[in-house]
Each structure stands twice: as C-alpha cells, then as structure tokens.
Write a protein that holds these residues in place. Sequence first.
Motif, short mmCIF file in Angstrom:
data_model
loop_
_atom_site.label_atom_id
_atom_site.label_comp_id
_atom_site.label_asym_id
_atom_site.label_seq_id
_atom_site.Cartn_x
_atom_site.Cartn_y
_atom_site.Cartn_z
N ASN A 1 -4.32 -3.50 5.82
CA ASN A 1 -4.25 -2.16 6.54
C ASN A 1 -4.34 -2.01 7.98
OD1 ASN A 1 -3.13 0.17 5.83
ND2 ASN A 1 -4.84 0.98 4.84
N ILE B 1 -7.24 11.23 21.65
CA ILE B 1 -7.50 12.64 21.51
C ILE B 1 -8.90 13.01 22.16
CG2 ILE B 1 -7.90 14.56 20.26
CD1 ILE B 1 -5.59 13.19 18.31
N LEU B 2 -9.85 12.10 21.57
CA LEU B 2 -11.18 12.43 22.08
C LEU B 2 -11.53 12.20 23.73
CD1 LEU B 2 -13.20 10.95 19.09
CD2 LEU B 2 -12.91 13.38 19.70
N LEU C 1 -9.43 10.38 10.54
CA LEU C 1 -10.02 10.29 11.87
C LEU C 1 -9.42 11.11 13.11
CD1 LEU C 1 -12.94 9.03 12.53
CD2 LEU C 1 -11.95 7.01 13.36
N PRO C 2 -8.03 10.66 13.17
CA PRO C 2 -7.31 11.32 14.36
C PRO C 2 -7.10 12.74 14.04
CG PRO C 2 -5.92 9.49 13.16
CD PRO C 2 -7.54 9.42 12.91
N TRP D 1 -9.24 22.72 18.86
CA TRP D 1 -10.41 23.80 18.92
C TRP D 1 -10.95 24.09 20.12
CZ3 TRP D 1 -16.06 23.48 19.24
CH2 TRP D 1 -16.56 24.70 19.17
N LEU D 2 -11.21 22.66 20.97
CA LEU D 2 -11.59 22.78 22.31
C LEU D 2 -10.73 23.48 23.15
CD1 LEU D 2 -13.45 19.42 22.58
CD2 LEU D 2 -14.56 21.31 22.70
N LEU E 1 -36.37 30.25 42.89
CA LEU E 1 -36.04 28.85 42.41
C LEU E 1 -34.63 28.61 41.95
CD1 LEU E 1 -39.07 28.18 40.09
CD2 LEU E 1 -38.82 27.36 42.62
N SER E 2 -34.05 29.69 41.18
CA SER E 2 -32.88 29.64 40.93
C SER E 2 -31.77 29.82 41.91
CB SER E 2 -32.74 30.50 39.61
OG SER E 2 -32.93 31.81 40.04
N ALA F 1 -10.28 14.44 14.96
CA ALA F 1 -10.04 14.45 16.39
C ALA F 1 -9.22 15.59 16.93
CB ALA F 1 -9.88 12.96 17.08
N LEU F 2 -8.05 15.40 16.33
CA LEU F 2 -6.94 16.60 16.70
C LEU F 2 -7.56 18.10 16.45
CD1 LEU F 2 -3.56 15.49 15.58
CD2 LEU F 2 -4.23 16.23 17.85
N SER G 1 -3.33 6.06 4.63
CA SER G 1 -4.84 5.25 4.31
C SER G 1 -5.52 6.51 5.00
CB SER G 1 -4.95 4.35 5.60
OG SER G 1 -6.18 3.76 5.95
N ILE H 1 -8.02 6.35 7.04
CA ILE H 1 -8.61 6.28 8.13
C ILE H 1 -8.05 7.19 8.87
CG2 ILE H 1 -6.86 4.61 9.08
CD1 ILE H 1 -10.56 4.22 9.85
N TRP H 2 -6.82 7.88 8.73
CA TRP H 2 -5.98 8.83 9.13
C TRP H 2 -6.84 10.04 9.52
CZ3 TRP H 2 -2.47 8.02 12.75
CH2 TRP H 2 -1.78 6.73 12.72
N LYS I 1 -24.61 32.60 40.08
CA LYS I 1 -24.13 33.13 38.88
C LYS I 1 -23.84 34.77 39.08
CE LYS I 1 -25.80 29.64 35.59
NZ LYS I 1 -26.17 28.88 36.66
N LYS J 1 0.63 -1.15 -0.14
CA LYS J 1 -0.03 0.11 0.01
C LYS J 1 0.78 1.25 0.03
CE LYS J 1 -4.41 -1.44 0.41
NZ LYS J 1 -5.42 -0.74 -0.05
N ILE K 1 -10.75 19.01 16.55
CA ILE K 1 -11.67 19.06 17.46
C ILE K 1 -11.02 19.28 18.84
CG2 ILE K 1 -13.62 18.18 19.16
CD1 ILE K 1 -14.26 16.59 16.47
N LYS L 1 -22.28 27.61 41.98
CA LYS L 1 -23.74 27.43 41.44
C LYS L 1 -23.96 28.96 41.05
CE LYS L 1 -25.50 23.38 41.63
NZ LYS L 1 -25.43 22.73 42.88
N SER M 1 -33.00 25.88 36.67
CA SER M 1 -31.58 26.20 37.11
C SER M 1 -30.53 25.16 36.73
CB SER M 1 -31.07 26.38 38.78
OG SER M 1 -31.50 25.16 39.28
N ALA N 1 -4.68 4.71 13.73
CA ALA N 1 -5.58 6.00 13.56
C ALA N 1 -6.49 6.03 14.65
CB ALA N 1 -5.82 6.10 12.04
N ALA O 1 -7.13 8.65 17.36
CA ALA O 1 -8.21 9.53 17.33
C ALA O 1 -9.07 9.37 18.83
CB ALA O 1 -9.39 9.11 16.24
#
Lengths: 889, 205
Positions: free
Chosen positions: B48, B62-63, A18-19, A28-29, A119-120, A22-23, A13, A15-16, A57, A9, A25, A55, B80, B55, B59
């Motif tokens: 593969n 990371i998640l 996906l990570p 960004w987080l 209530l709150s 994830a990276l 691939s 499939i990479w 606010k 091959k 995301i 609690k 609330s 991979a 992933a």
Amino acid sequence: MEKPVHKKKRGISPIWILPIVALIIGGWLIYKSYRDAGINIVVHFASAEGITPGKTKVVYKGIPIGIVSDIQVDPGIDSVSLLLKMDRQSKKGLVEDTKFWVVKPEVSAGRVSGLDTLLSGSYIEVQRGTSKKFCKLFTGLTESPPVPPGAPGLHIKLTAEDLGSIQRNSLIYHKNIPVGSVQNYKLNENGKGVTIDIHIEEKYTYLIKTKTRFWNSSGINFKGGLSGFKIHMESLAALIYGGISLQTPKYQSLSPAAENGRIFPLYDDFDEAKFGLKMTLQLPSAHGIIAETTQVLNRGFKAGVVTDITFDEDKQTVTAHINIDPRAESILREGTRFWVVKPQISVNRVRHLDTLLKGVYIAYEPGDGIYKDYFVAQKAPIVDQLLPAGKIFTLRSKDSKSFAIGAPILYRNFKVGEIIGFDLDTDGQNISSQILIYEKYVSLVKKNSVFWKSGGLKIDAGLDGVSIESGTITTLLTGGISFTTPSNPKNRESKGPGDHSFKVYKSFQSAIENVPILQTKGLQVQIKATDAKDFSVGSPILYKHIEVGKITGFALEDQGDNVLIDVLIKKKYAHLLKTSSIFHNVSGITVTGGISGLELKTSSLKSILAGGIAFFTPDPGDAAASGQQYILYASRQAAQEIDKKLITIQFAGSQGLKQGIKVRYQGIAIGSIQKVEFTAAMDAVVCRAMIKKQAAKLFTADTVVWLVSPEVSLSGINNLDTILSGTYINLRPGIGGPVSELVALNAPPALESTAHGLNIVLESDQLGSLKKGSPLYYRQIKIGRVTGAQLSPTAQKVLIHVNIAPPYQKLVYCNSKFWNGSGINVKAGIFSGVKITTESLEAIIAGGLCMVTPEGDAMGPRALPKQRYKLHKEAKKGWLNWQPALTTN
Amino acid sequence: MINSGVTTAKEAGLALCHDCHKLVPATGKSALGTCPRCGAAIHLRKPNSLNRSWALVLAALILYFPANFLPIMLVDFMGSPDLSTIMDGIIYFFQEGSYGIGAVILTASILVPCFKIICLILILLSIHFRWRSWLRHKTILFRIIEFIGRWSMLDIFVIALLHVLVNFEGLTTITAAPAAPYFVGVVLCTMFAAITFDPRLLWDA
C-alpha cells in the motif's frame, strides 16, 4: 515458475484519515482565524509616545481586546493615527462614544498609577460607550475619562466659591483615606461659583449622608496669632493635587444616606465645615480676642470659636460673632453667662497661666431658660474655682515667706493639698495659715507630722558650707510647704480638721535638727586627718558616689596635731564599712591631665562645695564596729598607693614619657609613672614609677624595660591599642634579686621572650618578608610565630627565632622541615587554569613559615629548645605528602 | 514494465525481507509468507506504499501552512508575551547579523519541509502518471529526502531546549506556541511518507 499472488486492495486505506484530520484542523484554523479576525479601527491621538506597533495592546477592564497594528502620522502632522486591530468580540463595544486613552506609568506624590505598564509598556485603555451606533474612527483622550455617570458608586455635586487647587482626579478623603475623586468641574452658568462633580466609590457610599460636610483640604491651612497657630494639612498628595475631605458630624450620623446628584456645599476649610450655630456676645472691649482663633471654652471643652468682631454702633462695646459647636447648643439659653478669661499675674498669685500661652478665651457657665443667641459678657469672673473636698489644718510659722494662696502642700514632692489662706495671729507673733489636704490624702497627716517650707531654691551658705535644696518646679515658682510623717507605731491617730496646728520649720534641715525622730541612726566611726580644712559638719561620706553618711563633728586628738572627724554612716549602709576600709578626701575638683587624657574627678556637687570623704574597701574584712578609727588619705590615689613600691627607670630619650603612663606586664597595668625628671647629668630621663607591691618582684637586675608606642607600617599596625590608651612601658622580667633602679631599652628588644612553648632557631640566607610576628603554619594552621631575627655571629646567615605555641610543640621533631611560605605562588597553564597558592592572607602581607615533619622513624627525636634548622626557600617534592601521626597533647 | 537491462529480484522470483534483508523466494509454498529468518511478513513491494505516501504527503502539505503561519514560540519577558512565527525568528536572526544561524533555521525549518513535500509529490506524481524519464535522478532525490528528514526536527529541538533552559518563572519563560504541534506533524508526515514509499515503484511504473 509460479506467479506471485497479487492481492488487490479494496476500499480506502485508513492512512487517509491522516490528511483528512489535517484538513479538518486546517479548515478549523481558517474558520477560527476568520472568526477571530480583528476589526480595524483608527484612533487619533496627539502623540504616540510609548506605543509600539504590534506590541501595544488595547485593554478593556484588564483584558487585552486588541493590538496596535500600525501608527501613521496624520496629514496635518499634528496628530497620529493608531491602527488598532480589535478582537471581533469587541465589536459591540465599538460605538460612537467609546473612549480610548493611553495608560502610562505615573508615579508621583499623590498617585501611583499604571504601574503595570512599567514592565509591559504602555497600553490603550478603552471605556465602552453607551451609544448603539457602530463606529470605526475615534479620537483618543489625553487622560483617563471621568467615571461615567452610570458607574456604580455615588455621583454628587459640590458647589464652591472658587475651585482652589482642585483639579480633575483630585481625591476625596475621609480620615485621609481616598474614597472618591473629582470627575469634572464647571463654572456655574451665572458665573458665580463652580460646580464640582465628584464620584464616591461604591464601597464608601455609606459615608455620604445628607448632612455630610465637605471641605477643601488642599494645601496647608495656617492660622496664627498671639494665641498660637494652627496648621492643618491632609495628606501630602492633597497638598500637591488638591483634595476634598468629608466628614459627617457625629450628631448627624443618623441622617439619611445621600442620593445621586445631590448638591453639597464645599467649605473652604476644616473650620468652616464645622460651621455651627451662630451667636453674638457683646463685650466691653475686644482686647486679646482674635477672630477665628479665640475660643469659647468651658472646662476645657471647646464649645465654639469667635468668627468675627464688629464695633458696635454705640462705639462703647464690641460684638463678637461666635460659632457654637452644634453639640454645645444647650448653652444658648437665657441663663448662660459668658466672660473673658485673661491672664492674671500678681506678686502672690498667678491665675490663668494657660492663657499666657493659649491666649485669651471666653468662658461660660451654662444656664437654663429659653433659647437665646445674644448675650452680654460679664465684666469679671463670677465665681472662683471651687475648693475640692478635704480637711483643713492650721500651720504656724514665723513669717509668710513662700506662702501664697494656692501654693501646694507636698508630701514626697507630690501635691496633696494647698494653702487656702493665711493671716497674722492676733498676738502678732506668728502667721497662721490654713491648708487644705485633699480628702484622699488626709490620712497622711498625723499628730507627729512635721512641716517645713519647700518654697523656691534654698541656698544656705555659711562657714559650715553650702546647702542647696529645691522642691518641684512648681514650688520653685510658687513656693510650697512639704511635710512628712515619721512612722511611729504608738501614734496612729489622725487629727480632725483644724483642731491641731503644726509648726512650720524654715527648711528640711532645720526640721531634722529640731525633730529628733527625723534624725537618722547609724554607725559612728572616727577618721584621723591632719587637718579638717576641707570639711564641715554635714559633709557627705560617699561610697561609690552614693552618700552613705555624713560628718557629724570634729575633735582634736588628745596629744598630737591630728583632727578626729566624727562620721555617722547611715544604718542601711553600715554593712559597707569594714575594718579594712580606706577613707580618702574627695573634696573639690581634681584635674589630672596630659596628652594621654584629661581626667576630671569630682564627687557629688555637694562634696565639691561642702567637701566630702569617700571610702572604699579593697579587701573584704570584718564589719566595722562603732567607734572604729580610720586614717584619712589625701586622695584616692594616695590611698591606693600605700601598698606600692617606687621603681626608677632611666630612659635615654623622653619621647612620649609623661606622668601617668602605665607600666604593664602581659598587658596588665601594674603601676604608673608618678614623675618624670632629668638625671643629674641632664643626659637622660628618670621616671619614678609606682609599682604594685606584688608586681615589684618582676623588677630584677636583668629585667628588660622598654616603651611601647604605636607603629604604623606597610606590613601592619602594631600596638594599635596604644593609639587610644597611650603609650605604656612594657617589661620582660628577669631572674635575680629585686632592684629598684633600671635602665630602659631604646627600642623593643629584638628577641621577644616567650616563656611558654618551644623556641627554635631557623637559619636562612635572607630574612625575606619575615618579621617579628610572622606566623608559622603546620598544615595551614598557625602553630607559632617569629619572635625575632638577628644576624649570625659571623653575619653569614640570618637566625630567625621562632616560638612554637605550647599545644603544638610536640609537632616539631629534629628532622622537621621548614620553608618560607611568604607571598603568593601563582601557577598558570592552558589546561590547568590558574592556580594560586598561599598559606593565608596574613602570610601574603606579613610573610609566613611552613613546617612539616617526616613520617615514622625519619622524624627523629623530639626537637629541643634552641634547636637549629635550615630554612628552605620552598617545600621539596614529597614533603607535603608526609602524614605523620603526631599527638599534640 | 520497463526494461532497464537489469533483472530485478521480482523477475527472478525473489523477494527481500524488509526487516532483515534476507532474500527469500517469492514463489512456491513460502511465497509471500513470513521470513524464515526473522519472521517478518514478506512483500515484493512495501504494501500500500503509494496510497500511504500520498496520504502522508497531503497531510504534511496541509499542516505546513499552520506550522508556518501560526506562532511557534512564546517568549514571555517580564510578563509581556511575545509570539513569533518561524519566519519572525529567521528575520530576527538576519537583522541581528547572525546570518549563519538564520540560514540554518531557514533551511531546516522552511526549505527542507517544503523541499520534501514538493519532491515527494513529484515522485508520487511520476509514478502515478508513469513518467519514465529521470528515474535515477528521482531516486537520488528520494535518498536525499530520506537523509535530511531527521534534521527537520531542529526547530522543535531548539524550542524544547529553550523551554527548559530559559525558564525563570516571572522573568522570562519560553514556551511552545500553537504552531509547534503542526510543525511536528509536518516533519513526522514527511518522514513517514519517505519510510512508507518504496522507491522500486519508480522502476515498476
């Protein structure tokens, strides 16, 4: 052996992805959390009450912009430090003068605020400052800060002598609607008076004009004196928290709108706010005049109020200082005259009666001329009240009793005119009085009008009875003259003013006697009575308590000692009288009483005093003709009893027996006991009962009679009705010839007789909880009841008598099965749960029977009356599955 | 190639159909074609596998962080909102004395995904660097990972159930919070990593 093909091959691939995603995301987080990472600030508060770390606010304009992350007690232990984690976006707002305060729920008379926090939980509110300098350390406020000067709305100042009960957040009211609030107050620098900052909400700013008046509406304003008292109060909230009311006088509503920062005076109260034009009035005496209360009135319009009274230097007069309503400014003219109005009461004249209640007031008559604010009061009213338009007539009478100037002339008790003067005739024989009939009502007076005095309460008493008559309350006090105009088609002409004089009769009665046209016509009949002692001429004839006629005269019968009473029935009621009508005496008051109730019978007041005759018509009959003769009965009861039969019932005991108790059959009264007395041997009580004739045939030789009285027991309350209606005598009719003497049972008969339905007998070993009235169910529908139980002749069994109601009697067959359904059947098991079976709630308490009928031929022939059945203890297996098709009709 | 004393199918020129588990010759005309029985593509090893597993594991790794640090559940009680992460929930249960439930959630939601990721990385590294020791133990480890994979969704099930059961509009509602999709991502990635991984590669290495 072939080598397997190896495919290499190349590249990466997919499939990479996906990570990588994830990276992305994750990255960004991280970025977002960095971006949104809060700014930690510290706010000192006196107390952290209601605040929970993590609690609570921080809220700015309703949007959460941060959270309390931690609470620490300050080293001095007299305050706390709240660590607030503020959103990054709020950074700009965290400047030196940014304010923080805790919002807690507050529910009180004046305010409901922070309700959302119920209530709150509490939260911390932020008000952004105007400074540019970033700051991380703040001191929290104990309450919400005043509205910042830059906020929308109107910021104005009020000056007052003292603060009164006004406090911060006291509301500003207009027509009791809060339109703003007190923001702050401070003592003036010179120590005189206070300045109050108020804020008017933006939507109400249009209310504030340059001439708007503000007054302190806190508390209750109470002002009193002989001339009444006055309570003025704004809302309850204003009472507690203090409040300021505002109003722009109508005549100044066009004044320009107020601008920010304008200073207004704050008046002490409502009256002061209406502060008007000043004038002074010199008075001979201050008698009755009260400062701040005595009003200046003209035609009911309040033009001003006396604010102060001072003693003049010459010590002869007093000066009243008056505030005149600016609307009444026009009265401050040279020609205006003022005088004091006081109550005047004399024998024939009551004037200014209103001042008795209202107190003395100052009246005026506006004049023309140049502006003037100093006046001298006139000593007496200048002019009398002007007479309204109308026509003047003359009345002649023998005396002037109940005549007074101003006394009303009444037509159907409605004032249509008044007496304007009276005088003795030249010949000294008569009094002639001038009456004024108002323009509008002149047409009511015609040549044939009849006038009579209606003054006061007229009581004519004599041998012929008492007559009481009164007009309206006014005539009761001041006297008056009434008149009526009989409708006479021949004479419609109305007379001109003053050219016709009328005679005044001393009363309506005498007017009727003397004027034939007023006398009513009707049906003339005669009533024969043994004597006429209760009656007099004029005594009323009543029908359903309505006077429908009267006695016109008496005569003795030609032979015999009866009296013939002549009666006139009014024309419109003549149709009520039939040949079958029965007349009876209703004179006086009849009282019949006993434990079963007190009965007080009277007819009209007149019939009590003057005697009266009432009649009723038991059966419709022919209309009575004139001259018909009737018999007078002593009382309605006597009249009703003419068609009754006397039955004597002997009781062993007399408990509850008394005169008046009813004899009932099937619940309907058929007679009543007239008299209770002992037998000759004194061992029993004999009741004489008057029984309706048509019911008399119920009393036969084997009729069973007993007394029904209330019974209260665990199993129920019987004869509940008798608690209210009293005991009564019940009976079960028998067969045989009628009798007039019976012996009553001591207790209700054990076996209730039921004329209808099917009566059967169940045999049982024990009676159980069954009792009279216990229901019989068929498929849980009540189809009958137990009518009684007795021991069998050999006392081995109990015989239970059951009555099946007529619609259900066809359900019972010879092989029907009966069992005792009383009580509750409780079955419990681990898997089946608890099963409670009962026929009905009634069956739990009162006991009950159940019945089934087998299917098909097994049911046997129809049950016969008095058929005997065995009463089983419980249903046998299979019985409940029987589904016979039976018709109930 | 290691000689473990066992003749492998590969050595015997045979390949196993991954779908119907038919043994087919890996040589000749039919070599690595399709399965004569079920028609699935025949591979000697899952294609593969290493790449894909790496991979997916990365992933998942990371998640794993947002899944655990972001709040997973939003409990809205009388207006609330209260956000809680997985760890908050576990601590809550332990504080309340429900040690059993706390332990189950701790195991299923934190330990198991962590364990799976670490083990997969370990196995993949051992192939990568041809660490030939403990091969049997590593295989057992892999079987455990495959087995417990299905239980990792417990947390998500709990939230989904609560979301449906506790939905009293205005009073109390429970909804999934941002961490939920990341958590699902972790579980899915580890599960797929376990599926795509061919344990025979351990022995091939």
